[in-house]
Structures are given as structure tokens and as C-alpha cells.
Scaffold this motif. Sequence first.
Motif, PDB file in Angstrom:
ATOM      1  N   UNK A  32       0.847  -1.197   0.000  1.00  0.00           N
ATOM      2  CA  UNK A  32       0.000   0.000   0.000  1.00  0.00           C
ATOM      3  C   UNK A  32       0.878   1.241   0.000  1.00  0.00           C
ATOM      4  N   UNK A  33       0.566   2.164  -0.907  1.00  0.00           N
ATOM      5  CA  UNK A  33       1.215   3.472  -0.944  1.00  0.00           C
ATOM      6  C   UNK A  33       0.132   4.524  -0.708  1.00  0.00           C
ATOM      7  N   UNK A  34       0.390   5.464   0.184  1.00  0.00           N
ATOM      8  CA  UNK A  34      -0.583   6.513   0.442  1.00  0.00           C
ATOM      9  C   UNK A  34       0.115   7.789   0.879  1.00  0.00           C
ATOM     10  N   UNK A  35      -0.502   8.900   0.554  1.00  0.00           N
ATOM     11  CA  UNK A  35      -0.033  10.209   1.034  1.00  0.00           C
ATOM     12  C   UNK A  35      -0.990  10.764   2.087  1.00  0.00           C
ATOM     13  N   UNK A  36      -1.923   9.935   2.534  1.00  0.00           N
ATOM     14  CA  UNK A  36      -2.941  10.352   3.501  1.00  0.00           C
ATOM     15  C   UNK A  36      -2.591   9.822   4.888  1.00  0.00           C
ATOM     16  N   UNK A  37      -2.343  10.702   5.828  1.00  0.00           N
ATOM     17  CA  UNK A  37      -1.969  10.276   7.174  1.00  0.00           C
ATOM     18  C   UNK A  37      -3.048   9.424   7.842  1.00  0.00           C
ATOM     19  N   UNK A  38      -4.347   9.779   7.754  1.00  0.00           N
ATOM     20  CA  UNK A  38      -5.366   8.935   8.393  1.00  0.00           C
ATOM     21  C   UNK A  38      -5.417   7.520   7.807  1.00  0.00           C
ATOM     22  N   UNK A  39      -5.201   7.398   6.508  1.00  0.00           N
ATOM     23  CA  UNK A  39      -5.182   6.083   5.873  1.00  0.00           C
ATOM     24  C   UNK A  39      -4.014   5.265   6.403  1.00  0.00           C
ATOM     25  N   UNK A  40      -2.838   5.878   6.450  1.00  0.00           N
ATOM     26  CA  UNK A  40      -1.663   5.167   6.952  1.00  0.00           C
ATOM     27  C   UNK A  40      -1.866   4.729   8.392  1.00  0.00           C
ATOM     28  N   UNK A  41      -2.458   5.599   9.214  1.00  0.00           N
ATOM     29  CA  UNK A  41      -2.663   5.276  10.629  1.00  0.00           C
ATOM     30  C   UNK A  41      -3.565   4.064  10.799  1.00  0.00           C
ATOM     31  N   UNK A  42      -4.540   3.903   9.901  1.00  0.00           N
ATOM     32  CA  UNK A  42      -5.466   2.774   9.999  1.00  0.00           C
ATOM     33  C   UNK A  42      -4.799   1.456   9.640  1.00  0.00           C
ATOM     34  N   UNK A  43      -3.654   1.515   8.965  1.00  0.00           N
ATOM     35  CA  UNK A  43      -3.030   0.295   8.464  1.00  0.00           C
ATOM     36  C   UNK A  43      -1.748  -0.088   9.203  1.00  0.00           C
ATOM     37  N   UNK A  44      -1.351   0.675  10.200  1.00  0.00           N
ATOM     38  CA  UNK A  44      -0.076   0.402  10.871  1.00  0.00           C
ATOM     39  C   UNK A  44      -0.061  -0.922  11.621  1.00  0.00           C
ATOM     40  N   UNK A  45      -1.231  -1.460  12.005  1.00  0.00           N
ATOM     41  CA  UNK A  45      -1.269  -2.741  12.719  1.00  0.00           C
ATOM     42  C   UNK A  45      -1.521  -3.923  11.786  1.00  0.00           C
ATOM     43  N   UNK A  46      -1.548  -3.688  10.479  1.00  0.00           N
ATOM     44  CA  UNK A  46      -1.737  -4.764   9.493  1.00  0.00           C
ATOM     45  C   UNK A  46      -0.360  -5.294   9.107  1.00  0.00           C
ATOM     46  N   UNK A  47       0.089  -6.294   9.798  1.00  0.00           N
ATOM     47  CA  UNK A  47       1.463  -6.760   9.613  1.00  0.00           C
ATOM     48  C   UNK A  47       1.715  -7.377   8.239  1.00  0.00           C
ATOM     49  N   UNK A  48       0.659  -7.778   7.549  1.00  0.00           N
ATOM     50  CA  UNK A  48       0.826  -8.331   6.210  1.00  0.00           C
ATOM     51  C   UNK A  48       0.945  -7.273   5.130  1.00  0.00           C
ATOM     52  N   UNK A  49       0.706  -6.018   5.512  1.00  0.00           N
ATOM     53  CA  UNK A  49       0.753  -4.933   4.538  1.00  0.00           C
ATOM     54  C   UNK A  49       2.124  -4.275   4.555  1.00  0.00           C
ATOM     55  N   UNK A  50       2.718  -4.149   3.377  1.00  0.00           N
ATOM     56  CA  UNK A  50       3.965  -3.405   3.203  1.00  0.00           C
ATOM     57  C   UNK A  50       3.559  -1.955   2.932  1.00  0.00           C
ATOM     58  N   UNK A  51       3.616  -1.131   3.959  1.00  0.00           N
ATOM     59  CA  UNK A  51       3.035   0.214   3.926  1.00  0.00           C
ATOM     60  C   UNK A  51       4.099   1.255   3.598  1.00  0.00           C
ATOM     61  N   UNK A  52       3.820   2.065   2.570  1.00  0.00           N
ATOM     62  CA  UNK A  52       4.725   3.146   2.169  1.00  0.00           C
ATOM     63  C   UNK A  52       3.987   4.480   2.317  1.00  0.00           C
ATOM     64  N   UNK A  53       4.522   5.362   3.124  1.00  0.00           N
ATOM     65  CA  UNK A  53       3.905   6.665   3.363  1.00  0.00           C
ATOM     66  C   UNK A  53       4.645   7.724   2.551  1.00  0.00           C
ATOM     67  N   UNK A  54       3.937   8.340   1.626  1.00  0.00           N
ATOM     68  CA  UNK A  54       4.500   9.404   0.789  1.00  0.00           C
ATOM     69  C   UNK A  54       4.576  10.689   1.607  1.00  0.00           C
ATOM     70  N   UNK A  55       5.697  11.357   1.535  1.00  0.00           N
ATOM     71  CA  UNK A  55       5.889  12.576   2.314  1.00  0.00           C
ATOM     72  C   UNK A  55       5.590  13.842   1.543  1.00  0.00           C
ATOM     73  N   UNK A  56       5.721  14.959   2.238  1.00  0.00           N
ATOM     74  CA  UNK A  56       5.472  16.266   1.642  1.00  0.00           C
ATOM     75  C   UNK A  56       4.874  17.208   2.661  1.00  0.00           C
ATOM     76  N   UNK A  57       4.463  18.371   2.193  1.00  0.00           N
ATOM     77  CA  UNK A  57       3.756  19.311   3.075  1.00  0.00           C
ATOM     78  C   UNK A  57       2.370  18.755   3.373  1.00  0.00           C
ATOM     79  N   UNK A  58       2.001  18.692   4.643  1.00  0.00           N
ATOM     80  CA  UNK A  58       0.705  18.132   5.019  1.00  0.00           C
ATOM     81  C   UNK A  58      -0.335  19.246   5.111  1.00  0.00           C
TER      82      UNK A  58
END
Length: 253
Positions: A119-145
Motif C-alpha cells: 500500500x502506498x498513500x499520502x494520507x496520514x489517516x489512511x496510513x494510521x489505519x493500516x499500521x497494525x496490518x502486519x501483512x501490509x507493506x506500507x509506504x507513506x509518501x511525504x510532503x507538506x501536510x
Amino acid sequence: MYAPERQQEILRLAREAGRVEVVLLAERFQVTAETVRRDLTALDRSGLLRRVHGGAVPAGRLGFEPDLTAREATAADEKDRIAAAALAEVPAGGSVILDAGSTVGRLAAALPVETALTVVTHALPVAARLTDHTGIDLHLVGGRVRHRTRAAVDAWALRSYAEIHADVLFLATNGFTAEGGLTTPDLAEAAVKRAAIAAARRVVLLADSAKAGQERFARFGSFADVDLLITDTGLAPAHKAAIEAAGTEVALV
């Protein structure tokens, strides 16, 4: 009800909801659509409303953007159904981009904990919902929020999306029409959405029917960019037919 009373009520409804539609107003006031159009024209000439396709928005509201909390509470049942249907479009073991948006956020929340996915996302709330999904390789895109959407924008985010090719993008929008395409109030958000579209092989738009006919300031795509629209059964048949004529599959849930 006299015309000035009806127009005052139309203005109140527009300010509360951010938009009014001709068909719904005609039903509400038990008048013809032509009567409503005359009311909207009068309010437009007074500078109180601005006419858009199928209805009107308060003056200056093409740039209006409710915050994330307000959007989470709007059309909740419809968004839950859309998110549930979108699960079928998630590629097993594949890669997805999750856009910033309340319905896409519901999709993230609906993903089973055991899901194996990139999963790739630039949305902080989306990333926060997936941090406990150990099967997901989570990539958080950075930038000005941006505080209003809790989403990363600008050059850093654009560079990140230019470097990937995902299987599916689950896309959000503030408004859509078959003719005008997909729009959002903020130019920086629009640029990131455009980059995400270019980074995906398949684009699935998640949008409730209240966004149909709405036009915001910044255009970031057309239905030629969208493979599938998942929306609710409130979508007007005319909107559905026009979108399908543009080549996009439409699923009503």
C-alpha cells in the motif's frame, strides 16, 4: 409559499449543504424544475448563489472544502457500502495507492488485518489505519501536510508517485461530472491526484452520488482516466449514462 420565501429557504439549504440540486428542490417545494431554475437564476444575479451544472452552490463555494471530520459524517451509510464493494477490487498480493478521502479511508479500515498487500498513500489517516496490518507493506509518501485533509502535497509527493507503478489506485474526488471530469478545491491536492492516476495501471473512483454534478476549482482528471466508478444507488440515471458513455464502468451499491 411565495417566491421570496422559497428563495430564502433555498439559500439556507445551499449554505448548510454546500450545494442544492434542481430536481431535489422541485420535489421538496412541489414546484416545477423551471420554477426552481428561475429561483436559482434570481439568487445568482443577486450574488448569493452561483449556478453550476444541475443546481447551485453558495457564492464563492467552488473553492469550499469541508474538513475531514465533516466529510466523515456525511453520507456515512453510502460510503460504507462503497468501501465494502471496493474490497473486491483489491488485488491479492498486489500493490495499491490509497488516495486521501473519507470513502477511501473507510476502505482502508475495512481491509482485513491478515491482508497481504503493498500500500502506498499520502494520507496520514489512511496510513494510521493500516499500521497494525502486519501483512501490509506500507509506504507513506511525504510532503507538506494540508491540515484540512491530512494529506501530503507538493514536490516531494509528486516525485514519489513518479517513481512507482501500482496495480490499482483507489481515487477520491470532491465533485464529478461526465463533461467536466474530476475536481477538487485545492490545486496542490489536484496535482498529487493527477500524479497518482499516472502511477497506476487501473483507477477505481470511490465517490458517493451527492458529488455527482458538483464542480470544484481544480480539475485533475476525466472519466477517460477512470476504469470503474463505485457509487451508491442515488446516482441519477442521466449521470450514469453519461459516465458510461465516456467509457467508465459504473457500479451502484
